[in-house]
Motif scaffolding. Structure first.
Motif, PDB file in Angstrom:
ATOM      1  N   GLU A 118       0.866  -1.052  -0.355  1.00 25.93           N
ATOM      2  CA  GLU A 118       0.130  -0.034   0.087  1.00 25.93           C
ATOM      3  C   GLU A 118       0.700   1.322   0.188  1.00 25.93           C
ATOM      4  O   GLU A 118       1.721   1.338   0.529  1.00 25.93           O
ATOM      5  CB  GLU A 118      -0.773   0.326   1.072  1.00 25.93           C
ATOM      6  CG  GLU A 118      -2.181   1.342   1.425  1.00 25.93           C
ATOM      7  CD  GLU A 118      -3.046   1.138   2.366  1.00 25.93           C
ATOM      8  OE1 GLU A 118      -4.123   2.441   2.121  1.00 25.93           O
ATOM      9  OE2 GLU A 118      -2.747   0.450   2.872  1.00 25.93           O
ATOM     10  N   LYS A 203      -7.693   5.988   4.993  1.00 24.88           N
ATOM     11  CA  LYS A 203      -8.493   5.001   5.599  1.00 24.88           C
ATOM     12  C   LYS A 203      -9.954   5.203   6.820  1.00 24.88           C
ATOM     13  O   LYS A 203      -9.287   6.453   7.005  1.00 24.88           O
ATOM     14  CB  LYS A 203      -7.529   3.794   6.059  1.00 24.88           C
ATOM     15  CG  LYS A 203      -7.092   3.942   5.739  1.00 24.88           C
ATOM     16  CD  LYS A 203      -5.602   2.441   6.505  1.00 24.88           C
ATOM     17  CE  LYS A 203      -4.447   1.964   5.619  1.00 24.88           C
ATOM     18  NZ  LYS A 203      -3.446   1.049   6.418  1.00 24.88           N
ATOM     19  N   GLY A 204     -10.755   4.229   6.703  1.00 22.22           N
ATOM     20  CA  GLY A 204     -12.232   5.744   7.992  1.00 22.22           C
ATOM     21  C   GLY A 204     -12.693   6.454   7.205  1.00 22.22           C
ATOM     22  O   GLY A 204     -12.934   6.073   5.772  1.00 22.22           O
ATOM     23  N   ALA A 215     -13.303   7.077   3.326  1.00 27.66           N
ATOM     24  CA  ALA A 215     -12.066   6.456   2.229  1.00 27.66           C
ATOM     25  C   ALA A 215     -11.491   6.565   0.899  1.00 27.66           C
ATOM     26  O   ALA A 215     -13.001   5.913   0.095  1.00 27.66           O
ATOM     27  CB  ALA A 215     -11.351   5.322   2.605  1.00 27.66           C
ATOM     28  N   CYS A 235      -9.486   6.447  11.718  1.00 31.99           N
ATOM     29  CA  CYS A 235      -8.870   6.887  10.106  1.00 31.99           C
ATOM     30  C   CYS A 235      -7.620   7.367  10.029  1.00 31.99           C
ATOM     31  O   CYS A 235      -6.443   7.776  11.431  1.00 31.99           O
ATOM     32  CB  CYS A 235      -9.826   7.884  10.095  1.00 31.99           C
ATOM     33  SG  CYS A 235      -9.827   9.650  10.639  1.00 31.99           S
ATOM     34  N   THR A 236      -7.017   7.143   8.589  1.00 30.96           N
ATOM     35  CA  THR A 236      -5.666   7.876   8.030  1.00 30.96           C
ATOM     36  C   THR A 236      -5.600   9.056   7.283  1.00 30.96           C
ATOM     37  O   THR A 236      -6.733   9.001   6.167  1.00 30.96           O
ATOM     38  CB  THR A 236      -5.033   6.383   7.192  1.00 30.96           C
ATOM     39  OG1 THR A 236      -4.774   5.155   8.999  1.00 30.96           O
ATOM     40  CG2 THR A 236      -3.360   7.081   6.912  1.00 30.96           C
TER      41      THR A 236
END
Length: 304
Positions: A118, A203-204, A215, A235-236
């Motif tokens: 990723e 993410k998230g 996302a 989350c990212t």
């Protein structure tokens, strides 16, 4: 509060490797100096297909490529003779300037055994005065990239200046680029002092102004507004932006303030005037077909 929400679109690199493409977008070509953004993975790699997903040597001009991994490992080789493995938490910053070619290959034994990958790759356009600089490459290790933690917040500064953090990653114009992880319920803002700012939800999910974003969405914020982002779950986020540079032309892997410079780069690659990596020069990506297109049709898809 939000000028635009950009949904990532699937894009193929032409070798069976699909990514999520965020920039450029038809309604938003750039965000500060950032002119390109791809999100690859997360994907579990089939050992039988790993090498077929290699990105063969290809050229760039007028930009810096910025590679950042969440998981996996990639080997970079370029015209300068650099061979550099990039791992999670590091930054590969390659400034193409007047012209460079590079490859990205998946040679890590764990990748060949079916590991995961990723990564985020962005391109940063160069100011006009720096577009013809000599090419360069630097790998920055995690200890060179400051980290901030506080009450549900983890943040790494990838480049530029943000939230009082600074590092020695060489940039050519005012910008910020950060990797942020928020725990559920955490409230967070954006760096001050930049006219163009965005947050990509890797993410998230987050809440902004009572709306939810998930996302694969890039949130582009109105200048002068200081929004509050609330994590609805862990989350990212990738926060990025900076000072705009003005109009840029982009065709395939070439970026320039001058259309004729793009044409020159096409001719240079076709004629072999942009050197291949000396340790990866057996195969390369040929110049895409440049047949005439109706106005508004996109150029060939870029490679990372």
């Amino acid at each position: 509060m939000l000028d635009l929400v950009i949904d990532a679109r699937p894009a193929s690199l032409g070798n069976g490797f699909s990514v999520r493409r965020i920039l450029p977008y038809r309604l938003r070509r750039m965000l500060g100096p950032f002119i390109f953004m791809d999100h690859a993975g997360p994907v579990s790699l089939d050992p039988a297909r790993v090498t077929s997903m290699d990105v063969l040597p290809h050229p760039h001009i007028g930009l810096s490529t910025v590679s950042y991994l969440f998981d996996g490992q990639v080997t970079h080789r370029d015209s300068l003779g650099v061979q550099q493995i990039i791992r999670p938490g590091e930054v590969n910053w390659m400034t193409a300037g007047s012209g460079i070619a590079h490859s990205e290959r998946f040679e890590d034994p764990s990748m060949l055994a079916g590991g995961t990958l990723e990564m985020i790759q962005t391109w940063v356009a160069l100011p006009e005065a720096d577009e013809e600089n000599a090419p360069s490459f630097t790998n920055y290790q995690p200890q060179e990239l400051p980290i901030f933690t506080d009450g549900g917040i983890w943040m790494r500064l990838i480049a530029g200046d943000a939230f009082g953090l600074h590092n020695d990653v060489k940039t050519h114009s005012p910008l910020f680029y950060t990797h942020v992880v928020l725990k559920a319920g955490t409230r967070f803002g954006l760096p001050m002092g930049y006219p163009e700012r965005g947050a990509y939800v890797a993410k998230g999910s987050v809440e902004v102004g009572g709306r939810f974003y998930t996302a694969g969405q890039l949130l582009v914020f109105t200048p002068g507004i200081d929004p509050v982002l609330i994590a609805r779950e862990t989350c990212t986020l990738m926060l990025l932006g900076g000072e705009p540079l003005g109009e840029r032309f982009i065709w395939w892997n070439f970026v320039s303030s001058r259309r004729e410079r793009i044409d020159q780069a096409k001719a240079d690659w076709q004629a072999g005037r942009i050197a291949l990596p000396p340790n990866d020069n057996v195969e390369f990506v040929p110049l895409p077909d440049d047949r005439s297109r109706p106005a508004g049709n996109p150029p060939p898809p870029p490679l990372s």
